[in-house]
Design a protein around this motif. Structure first.
Motif, PDB file in Angstrom:
ATOM      1  N   GLY A   1       0.819  -1.218   0.000  1.00  0.00           N
ATOM      2  CA  GLY A   1       0.000   0.000   0.000  1.00  0.00           C
ATOM      3  C   GLY A   1       0.844   1.257   0.000  1.00  0.00           C
ATOM      4  O   GLY A   1       1.769   1.407  -0.803  1.00  0.00           O
ATOM      5  N   ALA A   2       0.536   2.168   0.901  1.00  0.00           N
ATOM      6  CA  ALA A   2       1.205   3.470   0.951  1.00  0.00           C
ATOM      7  C   ALA A   2       2.710   3.316   1.155  1.00  0.00           C
ATOM      8  O   ALA A   2       3.164   2.490   1.955  1.00  0.00           O
ATOM      9  CB  ALA A   2       0.610   4.315   2.080  1.00  0.00           C
ATOM     10  N   ALA A   3       3.469   4.127   0.414  1.00  0.00           N
ATOM     11  CA  ALA A   3       4.930   4.024   0.465  1.00  0.00           C
ATOM     12  C   ALA A   3       5.539   4.769   1.642  1.00  0.00           C
ATOM     13  O   ALA A   3       6.763   4.791   1.776  1.00  0.00           O
ATOM     14  CB  ALA A   3       5.524   4.553  -0.837  1.00  0.00           C
ATOM     15  N   ASP A   4       4.715   5.366   2.474  1.00  0.00           N
ATOM     16  CA  ASP A   4       5.254   6.106   3.621  1.00  0.00           C
ATOM     17  C   ASP A   4       4.763   5.551   4.956  1.00  0.00           C
ATOM     18  O   ASP A   4       4.954   6.193   6.000  1.00  0.00           O
ATOM     19  CB  ASP A   4       4.885   7.590   3.517  1.00  0.00           C
ATOM     20  N   LEU A   5       4.153   4.362   4.941  1.00  0.00           N
ATOM     21  CA  LEU A   5       3.613   3.787   6.165  1.00  0.00           C
ATOM     22  C   LEU A   5       4.134   2.371   6.381  1.00  0.00           C
ATOM     23  O   LEU A   5       4.168   1.564   5.453  1.00  0.00           O
ATOM     24  CB  LEU A   5       2.085   3.760   6.135  1.00  0.00           C
ATOM     25  N   ALA A   6       4.542   2.078   7.614  1.00  0.00           N
ATOM     26  CA  ALA A   6       4.967   0.739   7.998  1.00  0.00           C
ATOM     27  C   ALA A   6       4.469   0.482   9.413  1.00  0.00           C
ATOM     28  O   ALA A   6       3.856   1.366  10.046  1.00  0.00           O
ATOM     29  CB  ALA A   6       6.485   0.606   7.914  1.00  0.00           C
ATOM     30  N   TYR A   7       4.740  -0.727   9.949  1.00  0.00           N
ATOM     31  CA  TYR A   7       4.162  -1.109  11.235  1.00  0.00           C
ATOM     32  C   TYR A   7       5.201  -1.784  12.130  1.00  0.00           C
ATOM     33  O   TYR A   7       6.133  -2.443  11.652  1.00  0.00           O
ATOM     34  CB  TYR A   7       2.979  -2.049  11.029  1.00  0.00           C
ATOM     35  N   VAL A   8       5.007  -1.596  13.436  1.00  0.00           N
ATOM     36  CA  VAL A   8       5.783  -2.311  14.446  1.00  0.00           C
ATOM     37  C   VAL A   8       4.785  -3.054  15.328  1.00  0.00           C
ATOM     38  O   VAL A   8       3.904  -2.433  15.935  1.00  0.00           O
ATOM     39  CB  VAL A   8       6.641  -1.355  15.299  1.00  0.00           C
ATOM     40  N   ASP A   9       4.912  -4.359  15.393  1.00  0.00           N
ATOM     41  CA  ASP A   9       3.986  -5.185  16.176  1.00  0.00           C
ATOM     42  C   ASP A   9       4.579  -5.559  17.526  1.00  0.00           C
ATOM     43  O   ASP A   9       5.775  -5.379  17.789  1.00  0.00           O
ATOM     44  CB  ASP A   9       3.630  -6.463  15.406  1.00  0.00           C
TER      45      ASP A   9
ATOM     46  N   GLY B   1      20.071   4.604  16.687  1.00  0.00           N
ATOM     47  CA  GLY B   1      19.771   6.030  16.611  1.00  0.00           C
ATOM     48  C   GLY B   1      19.497   6.588  15.237  1.00  0.00           C
ATOM     49  O   GLY B   1      19.273   7.795  15.110  1.00  0.00           O
ATOM     50  N   ILE B   2      19.503   5.768  14.178  1.00  0.00           N
ATOM     51  CA  ILE B   2      19.155   6.292  12.857  1.00  0.00           C
ATOM     52  C   ILE B   2      17.632   6.341  12.741  1.00  0.00           C
ATOM     53  O   ILE B   2      16.948   5.348  12.954  1.00  0.00           O
ATOM     54  CB  ILE B   2      19.734   5.419  11.736  1.00  0.00           C
ATOM     55  N   ILE B   3      17.105   7.502  12.416  1.00  0.00           N
ATOM     56  CA  ILE B   3      15.659   7.692  12.397  1.00  0.00           C
ATOM     57  C   ILE B   3      14.997   6.822  11.327  1.00  0.00           C
ATOM     58  O   ILE B   3      15.499   6.683  10.206  1.00  0.00           O
ATOM     59  CB  ILE B   3      15.319   9.173  12.148  1.00  0.00           C
ATOM     60  N   VAL B   4      13.872   6.234  11.696  1.00  0.00           N
ATOM     61  CA  VAL B   4      13.051   5.446  10.773  1.00  0.00           C
ATOM     62  C   VAL B   4      11.745   6.176  10.468  1.00  0.00           C
ATOM     63  O   VAL B   4      11.304   6.241   9.320  1.00  0.00           O
ATOM     64  CB  VAL B   4      12.762   4.052  11.356  1.00  0.00           C
ATOM     65  N   GLY B   5      11.113   6.730  11.496  1.00  0.00           N
ATOM     66  CA  GLY B   5       9.861   7.440  11.280  1.00  0.00           C
ATOM     67  C   GLY B   5       9.263   7.944  12.577  1.00  0.00           C
ATOM     68  O   GLY B   5       9.945   7.997  13.606  1.00  0.00           O
ATOM     69  N   GLN B   6       7.995   8.317  12.529  1.00  0.00           N
ATOM     70  CA  GLN B   6       7.261   8.804  13.695  1.00  0.00           C
ATOM     71  C   GLN B   6       5.979   8.004  13.869  1.00  0.00           C
ATOM     72  O   GLN B   6       5.365   7.567  12.889  1.00  0.00           O
ATOM     73  CB  GLN B   6       6.908  10.285  13.533  1.00  0.00           C
TER      74      GLN B   6
ATOM     75  N   ARG C   1      -0.170  -2.550  18.132  1.00  0.00           N
ATOM     76  CA  ARG C   1       0.413  -2.459  16.797  1.00  0.00           C
ATOM     77  C   ARG C   1       0.559  -0.978  16.479  1.00  0.00           C
ATOM     78  O   ARG C   1      -0.423  -0.236  16.505  1.00  0.00           O
ATOM     79  CB  ARG C   1      -0.462  -3.141  15.758  1.00  0.00           C
ATOM     80  N   VAL C   2       1.781  -0.559  16.187  1.00  0.00           N
ATOM     81  CA  VAL C   2       2.082   0.857  15.982  1.00  0.00           C
ATOM     82  C   VAL C   2       2.260   1.135  14.501  1.00  0.00           C
ATOM     83  O   VAL C   2       3.036   0.453  13.818  1.00  0.00           O
ATOM     84  CB  VAL C   2       3.359   1.245  16.760  1.00  0.00           C
ATOM     85  N   GLN C   3       1.533   2.115  14.006  1.00  0.00           N
ATOM     86  CA  GLN C   3       1.712   2.557  12.625  1.00  0.00           C
ATOM     87  C   GLN C   3       2.748   3.682  12.593  1.00  0.00           C
ATOM     88  O   GLN C   3       2.654   4.653  13.343  1.00  0.00           O
ATOM     89  CB  GLN C   3       0.396   3.055  12.036  1.00  0.00           C
ATOM     90  N   VAL C   4       3.718   3.530  11.728  1.00  0.00           N
ATOM     91  CA  VAL C   4       4.838   4.466  11.659  1.00  0.00           C
ATOM     92  C   VAL C   4       4.835   5.172  10.314  1.00  0.00           C
ATOM     93  O   VAL C   4       4.754   4.527   9.265  1.00  0.00           O
ATOM     94  CB  VAL C   4       6.180   3.726  11.853  1.00  0.00           C
ATOM     95  N   LYS C   5       4.930   6.495  10.349  1.00  0.00           N
ATOM     96  CA  LYS C   5       5.082   7.272   9.114  1.00  0.00           C
ATOM     97  C   LYS C   5       6.570   7.392   8.837  1.00  0.00           C
ATOM     98  O   LYS C   5       7.310   8.028   9.604  1.00  0.00           O
ATOM     99  CB  LYS C   5       4.447   8.656   9.252  1.00  0.00           C
ATOM    100  N   LEU C   6       7.025   6.797   7.770  1.00  0.00           N
ATOM    101  CA  LEU C   6       8.446   6.765   7.443  1.00  0.00           C
ATOM    102  C   LEU C   6       8.956   8.158   7.080  1.00  0.00           C
ATOM    103  O   LEU C   6       8.271   8.923   6.387  1.00  0.00           O
ATOM    104  CB  LEU C   6       8.701   5.795   6.288  1.00  0.00           C
ATOM    105  N   THR C   7      10.154   8.472   7.537  1.00  0.00           N
ATOM    106  CA  THR C   7      10.747   9.776   7.220  1.00  0.00           C
ATOM    107  C   THR C   7      11.449   9.775   5.866  1.00  0.00           C
ATOM    108  O   THR C   7      11.683  10.835   5.285  1.00  0.00           O
ATOM    109  CB  THR C   7      11.756  10.180   8.309  1.00  0.00           C
ATOM    110  N   THR C   8      11.805   8.600   5.357  1.00  0.00           N
ATOM    111  CA  THR C   8      12.446   8.512   4.051  1.00  0.00           C
ATOM    112  C   THR C   8      11.400   8.615   2.945  1.00  0.00           C
ATOM    113  O   THR C   8      10.423   7.867   2.945  1.00  0.00           O
ATOM    114  CB  THR C   8      13.212   7.181   3.902  1.00  0.00           C
ATOM    115  N   ASP C   9      11.613   9.542   2.035  1.00  0.00           N
ATOM    116  CA  ASP C   9      10.710   9.723   0.901  1.00  0.00           C
ATOM    117  C   ASP C   9      11.202   8.838  -0.246  1.00  0.00           C
ATOM    118  O   ASP C   9      12.049   9.250  -1.049  1.00  0.00           O
ATOM    119  CB  ASP C   9      10.684  11.195   0.489  1.00  0.00           C
ATOM    120  N   PHE C  10      10.677   7.625  -0.332  1.00  0.00           N
ATOM    121  CA  PHE C  10      11.153   6.684  -1.337  1.00  0.00           C
ATOM    122  C   PHE C  10      10.791   7.112  -2.749  1.00  0.00           C
ATOM    123  O   PHE C  10      11.453   6.717  -3.710  1.00  0.00           O
ATOM    124  CB  PHE C  10      10.595   5.288  -1.047  1.00  0.00           C
ATOM    125  N   GLY C  11       9.775   7.921  -2.905  1.00  0.00           N
ATOM    126  CA  GLY C  11       9.392   8.383  -4.230  1.00  0.00           C
ATOM    127  C   GLY C  11      10.367   9.378  -4.816  1.00  0.00           C
ATOM    128  O   GLY C  11      10.439   9.533  -6.040  1.00  0.00           O
TER     129      GLY C  11
END
Length: 293
Positions: A198-206, A232-237, A251-261
């Motif tokens: 799905g969305a290229a800016d969303l991932a999850y931590v279970d 300490g390397i940022i992944v997202g918020q 289950r935590v939804q994380v907005k990735l800080t890396t803009d893969f697009g």
């Protein structure tokens, strides 16, 4: 030669006219102060515009190099902030950070100086597949090896999967095969980040425990528990929090800080000191497989 002589003879009056004009302008601007000042000012304006255009062109073509340097610098600064935060926490007796995390941060801080960043450029990238891949323009000849971490100035990108002499394939966070160990900054709760499509800016931590205390907007970063990424390397918020299917964890939804697009420049993180850990882990896995067989 005859044609040239005929041409000069035919248009000689024009050449004489141009020469006389040049001489008259030289005499006018050299021996008249007002006209000389006007010429000097106009020449400076023209020269200034030429230099300005030249500088803008040079700056444009140097943006790639500057961007790569900024990526490396951002990664180093992120690690510096992490170390300073851990030192402040230790000095002030911050009990919110568990002992293991503090010990790990100190250990990683000691080996951080061994890290070398290998700047690379993304030459192909996919976003719409279940298992996406990224190709970079650095390979074995540049010191890139399998299982090295890849990051950019905004955060984690992925892990090197295959390497040739001059190129490498990276498994990004946007892949079902990606499994990066992360932690919630300053909270001490750990898990593995995964992407479900799905969305290229969303991932999850279970499997975040129910007793965990954190807030929306908290930063998620690499834990340092793997043999690939330093801590300490940022992944997202953290964007949203859900209950797990069994209701025993979050289950935590994380907005990735890396803009893969818009990913263009990345850095491969090389730390030869961690290669021993990788080899030991592989030997342990191989040993278990043999015993099971």
């Amino acid at each position: 030669m005859r044609n040239l002589i005929d041409f000069l003879a035919k248009y000689n009056h024009w050449f004489v006219f141009v020469i006389l004009e040049v001489i008259s302008f030289v005499l006018l601007f050299r021996f008249n102060s007002y006209q000389g000042s006007v010429w000097f000012s106009s020449a400076n304006v023209v020269a200034g515009k030429v230099y300005e255009v030249d500088s803008a062109i040079k700056n444009y073509f140097s943006l790639t190099k500057i961007n790569r340097q900024l990526n490396v610098r951002n990664l180093y600064l992120e690690q510096t902030v992490r170390r300073l935060s851990e030192q402040i926490g230790t000095m002030t007796g911050d009990s919110a950070k568990p002992g293991r995390q503090t010990w790990l941060a100190k250990t990683q801080a000691q080996v951080l100086k061994d890290y070398k960043m290998i700047p690379a450029k993304v030459i192909s990238n996919s976003l719409d597949k279940k298992d996406n891949f990224i190709t970079i323009d650095k390979g074995e000849a540049d010191g890139v090896r399998k299982d090295m971490g890849v990051a950019c100035g905004n955060g984690v990108v992925g892990v090197v999967y295959m390497v040739s002499k001059h190129y490498a394939i990276v498994i990004p966070l946007l892949s079902s095969k990606s499994n990066v160990s992360v932690t919630i900054r300053n909270r001490g709760y750990y898990g593995y980040l995964h992407w479900t499509g799905g969305a290229a800016d969303l991932a999850y931590v279970d499997d975040i425990p129910r007793h965990a205390h954190f807030r929306l907007g908290d930063l998620v970063e690499t834990s340092g528990y793997s043999s690939i990424f330093p801590p300490g390397i940022i992944v997202g918020q953290i964007l949203h929090v859900y209950n797990s299917r069994d209701g025993l964890s979050y289950r935590v939804q994380v907005k990735l800080t890396t803009d893969f697009g818009n990913l263009r420049d990345v850095c491969v993180i090389d730390n030869s000191a961690m290669q021993e850990r990788i080899d030991l882990l592989r030997n342990a896995e191989d040993s278990l497989k043999l015993k099971q067989n």
